[in-house]
Design an enzyme around this catalytic site. Structure first.
Site, PDB file in Angstrom:
ATOM      1  N   LEU A  12      27.542  45.551  62.071  1.00 19.68           N
ATOM      2  CA  LEU A  12      26.603  45.515  62.207  1.00 19.68           C
ATOM      3  C   LEU A  12      25.379  43.887  61.569  1.00 19.68           C
ATOM      4  CD1 LEU A  12      23.668  47.694  63.493  1.00 19.68           C
ATOM      5  CD2 LEU A  12      22.727  45.809  62.337  1.00 19.68           C
ATOM      6  N   ASP A  47      25.573  41.679  44.593  1.00 20.43           N
ATOM      7  CA  ASP A  47      26.269  43.476  44.654  1.00 20.43           C
ATOM      8  C   ASP A  47      25.067  44.298  44.973  1.00 20.43           C
ATOM      9  OD1 ASP A  47      26.677  45.554  44.339  1.00 20.43           O
ATOM     10  OD2 ASP A  47      28.001  45.062  43.459  1.00 20.43           O
ATOM     11  N   THR A  73      28.576  53.164  53.187  1.00 20.90           N
ATOM     12  CA  THR A  73      28.505  53.492  54.409  1.00 20.90           C
ATOM     13  C   THR A  73      29.347  54.777  54.456  1.00 20.90           C
ATOM     14  OG1 THR A  73      29.688  52.049  55.069  1.00 20.90           O
ATOM     15  CG2 THR A  73      27.393  51.758  55.481  1.00 20.90           C
ATOM     16  N   TYR A 135      24.945  61.134  51.389  1.00 21.53           N
ATOM     17  CA  TYR A 135      25.092  59.785  51.788  1.00 21.53           C
ATOM     18  C   TYR A 135      23.456  59.854  52.767  1.00 21.53           C
ATOM     19  CZ  TYR A 135      25.337  56.174  56.086  1.00 21.53           C
ATOM     20  OH  TYR A 135      24.830  55.290  56.962  1.00 21.53           O
TER      21      TYR A 135
HETATM   22  N1  LIG Z   1      28.909  52.428  60.160  1.00 22.48           N
HETATM   23  C1  LIG Z   1      28.536  53.724  60.838  1.00 22.48           C
HETATM   24  O1  LIG Z   1      28.909  53.935  61.307  1.00 22.48           O
HETATM   25  C2  LIG Z   1      26.906  53.803  61.115  1.00 22.48           C
HETATM   26  C3  LIG Z   1      26.268  54.785  61.587  1.00 22.48           C
HETATM   27  C4  LIG Z   1      24.943  55.072  60.933  1.00 22.48           C
HETATM   28  C5  LIG Z   1      24.092  53.849  60.500  1.00 22.48           C
HETATM   29  N2  LIG Z   1      24.639  53.404  59.878  1.00 22.48           N
HETATM   30  C6  LIG Z   1      23.929  52.338  58.601  1.00 22.48           C
HETATM   31  O2  LIG Z   1      24.000  50.942  59.549  1.00 22.48           O
HETATM   32  C7  LIG Z   1      23.865  49.880  58.510  1.00 22.48           C
HETATM   33  C8  LIG Z   1      24.918  48.930  58.208  1.00 22.48           C
HETATM   34  O3  LIG Z   1      25.946  50.117  58.630  1.00 22.48           O
HETATM   35  P1  LIG Z   1      28.265  48.936  59.325  1.00 22.48           P
HETATM   36  O4  LIG Z   1      28.010  50.234  59.725  1.00 22.48           O
HETATM   37  O5  LIG Z   1      27.927  47.368  59.320  1.00 22.48           O
HETATM   38  O6  LIG Z   1      28.848  49.329  57.944  1.00 22.48           O
HETATM   39  P2  LIG Z   1      29.566  48.453  57.145  1.00 22.48           P
HETATM   40  O7  LIG Z   1      30.709  47.453  57.864  1.00 22.48           O
HETATM   41  O8  LIG Z   1      30.240  49.728  56.067  1.00 22.48           O
HETATM   42  O9  LIG Z   1      28.887  47.185  56.222  1.00 22.48           O
HETATM   43  C9  LIG Z   1      28.137  47.545  55.233  1.00 22.48           C
HETATM   44  C10 LIG Z   1      28.123  46.441  54.677  1.00 22.48           C
HETATM   45  O10 LIG Z   1      27.832  46.605  53.381  1.00 22.48           O
HETATM   46  C11 LIG Z   1      28.658  46.305  52.199  1.00 22.48           C
HETATM   47  N3  LIG Z   1      27.803  47.212  51.033  1.00 22.48           N
HETATM   48  C12 LIG Z   1      28.469  48.194  50.246  1.00 22.48           C
HETATM   49  N4  LIG Z   1      27.928  48.622  48.622  1.00 22.48           N
HETATM   50  C13 LIG Z   1      27.568  46.701  49.508  1.00 22.48           C
HETATM   51  C14 LIG Z   1      27.160  46.248  47.802  1.00 22.48           C
HETATM   52  N5  LIG Z   1      27.200  47.456  46.854  1.00 22.48           N
HETATM   53  N6  LIG Z   1      26.425  45.068  46.994  1.00 22.48           N
HETATM   54  C15 LIG Z   1      26.306  44.520  48.146  1.00 22.48           C
HETATM   55  N7  LIG Z   1      26.580  44.850  49.560  1.00 22.48           N
HETATM   56  C16 LIG Z   1      27.845  45.845  49.897  1.00 22.48           C
HETATM   57  C17 LIG Z   1      29.624  46.741  52.593  1.00 22.48           C
HETATM   58  O11 LIG Z   1      30.285  45.354  52.059  1.00 22.48           O
HETATM   59  P3  LIG Z   1      32.466  45.426  52.243  1.00 22.48           P
HETATM   60  O12 LIG Z   1      32.325  44.819  53.006  1.00 22.48           O
HETATM   61  O13 LIG Z   1      33.077  44.431  51.084  1.00 22.48           O
HETATM   62  O14 LIG Z   1      32.726  46.595  51.992  1.00 22.48           O
HETATM   63  C18 LIG Z   1      29.955  45.807  54.041  1.00 22.48           C
HETATM   64  O15 LIG Z   1      29.920  45.107  54.675  1.00 22.48           O
HETATM   65  C19 LIG Z   1      23.765  50.567  57.114  1.00 22.48           C
HETATM   66  O16 LIG Z   1      22.726  50.489  56.716  1.00 22.48           O
HETATM   67  C20 LIG Z   1      24.710  51.763  57.431  1.00 22.48           C
HETATM   68  O17 LIG Z   1      24.225  53.046  56.164  1.00 22.48           O
HETATM   69  C21 LIG Z   1      26.389  52.928  60.025  1.00 22.48           C
END
Ligand SMILES: NC(=O)c1ccc[n+]([C@@H]2O[C@H](COP(=O)([O-])OP(=O)(O)OC[C@H]3O[C@@H](n4cnc5c(N)ncnc54)[C@H](OP(=O)(O)O)[C@@H]3O)[C@@H](O)[C@H]2O)c1
Length: 299
Positions: A12, A47, A73, A135
């Protein structure tokens, strides 16, 4: 306007940076080096789990608006490592919210349908969360810390995020395409109802919420169709003209560390009424997903 995005390497966050950099000054914050296609943005490595570095990056940039899309996530990873889930999803969100408070910046913190127990979905914004698992609990606490500390804040809940753009991480939807293309069967949960959210659509809605509204509180910005994962997989297959086996499995029959909400899904009527960027029905979303996938193949 100076807009910052956390989780910029993510599904996202990456989509949001691409959309923003056409019109705004953008600070993209991610863990480690930038994995996005080159564009008009500044990259900051920070981080969310280390206590201060994201807060410092936002303050130094003097962000005027922040989309907080960074999070741990990995649902089962959070269950294995609840302290990490707390540090990143609660502590990291606290850092972001504190910076927004100090700067007078507007904040949209992205959250999840997992804050609900999945006993009576699809859920509206006024339904009471009842998170189960590390989570889910960490994301719910993250919602509260954002709403508590950042005076101008909205929480945007999405679900089952996916994207077909080049470089986007593997998800259930992309695995369906890849496995069926190779002639391999796909397993899909028949008893998990979800509201799949195309990352680019979720990004458009959350950015409009951030930059073009003064809405405060929770808003569901997911896809407009709630369906079970077997149905989702079948529709992906149909859109790509793929045949092959999609085998229904029940959640209780698979060994998973963290509990999954079963009857989940998010109602999006409020977002549909508030925003110009509308929640996409599944067929429209899959048309875009298919288009992204085809242009990535050509790239
Ligand atoms: N993915 C889903 O299915 C889903 C569903 C419901 C809600 N959400 C929510 O939507 C939002 C966006 O998630 P997304 O879907 O884009 O998932 P994503 O692709 O996993 O993105 C999460 C990002 O956060 C980064 N991250 C993780 N740990 C970190 C840390 N310690 N310091 C800095 N950055 C860190 C990750 O870095 P890396 O790329 O290096 O791992 C990744 O780029 C989140 O709030 C998630 O909880 C996601």
């Amino acid at each position: 306007m100076r807009v910052a995005v956390t989780g910029a390497n993510g599904l996202l966050g990456g989509a949001a940076v691409a959309q923003l950099s056409e019109k705004h000054e953008v600070l993209a914050i991610g863990r480690g080096p930038c994995r996005l296609s080159p564009g008009a943005f500044t990259w900051a490595e920070a981080d969310l789990g280390d206590g201060r570095s994201v807060e410092a990056a936002l303050r130094e940039y003097r962000a005027e608006a922040v989309l907080h899309a960074g999070a741990m996530t990995d649902v089962d990873g959070c269950e294995r490592e609840p302290e990490g889930a707390w540090r990143v999803n609660v502590g990291g969100t606290e850092q972001v919210a504190r910076a927004c408070r100090a700067l007078g910046a507007r904040l949209v913190a992205v959250s999840t349908d997992y804050v609900f127990d999945g006993e009576a979905g699809p859920y509206g914004e006024d339904d009471l969360p009842n998170p189960r698992g590390a989570y889910a609990r960490s994301k719910r606490c993250g919602e509260e810390v954002a709403l508590l500390l950042a005076p101008d804040c909205a929480v945007a809940r999405v679900a089952v995020v996916y994207s077909g753009r080049a470089g986007a991480k593997s998800t259930f939807a992309t695995q369906v395409v890849e496995k069926l293309s190779r002639g391999e069967p796909v397993k899909a949960f028949s008893d998990q109802v979800v509201s799949p959210t195309l990352a680019e659509s979720g990004a458009a809605m959350t950015l409009e919420l951030l930059l073009a509204t003064d809405y405060r509180g929770v808003l569901h910005t997911a896809g407009a169709t709630a369906l079970d994962r077997v149905d989702f997989a079948r529709r992906v297959a149909a859109r790509f003209g793929l045949r092959g086996e999609i085998a229904p499995v029940r959640t209780a029959d698979v060994k998973l560390l963290a509990p999954r909400p079963l009857q989940a899904g998010l109602r999006v009527d409020r977002a549909a009424a508030l925003l110009r960027a509308k929640p996409l029905a599944i067929d429209a979303a899959l048309d875009r997903f298919h288009g992204q996938w085809m242009s990535r193949g050509a790239a």
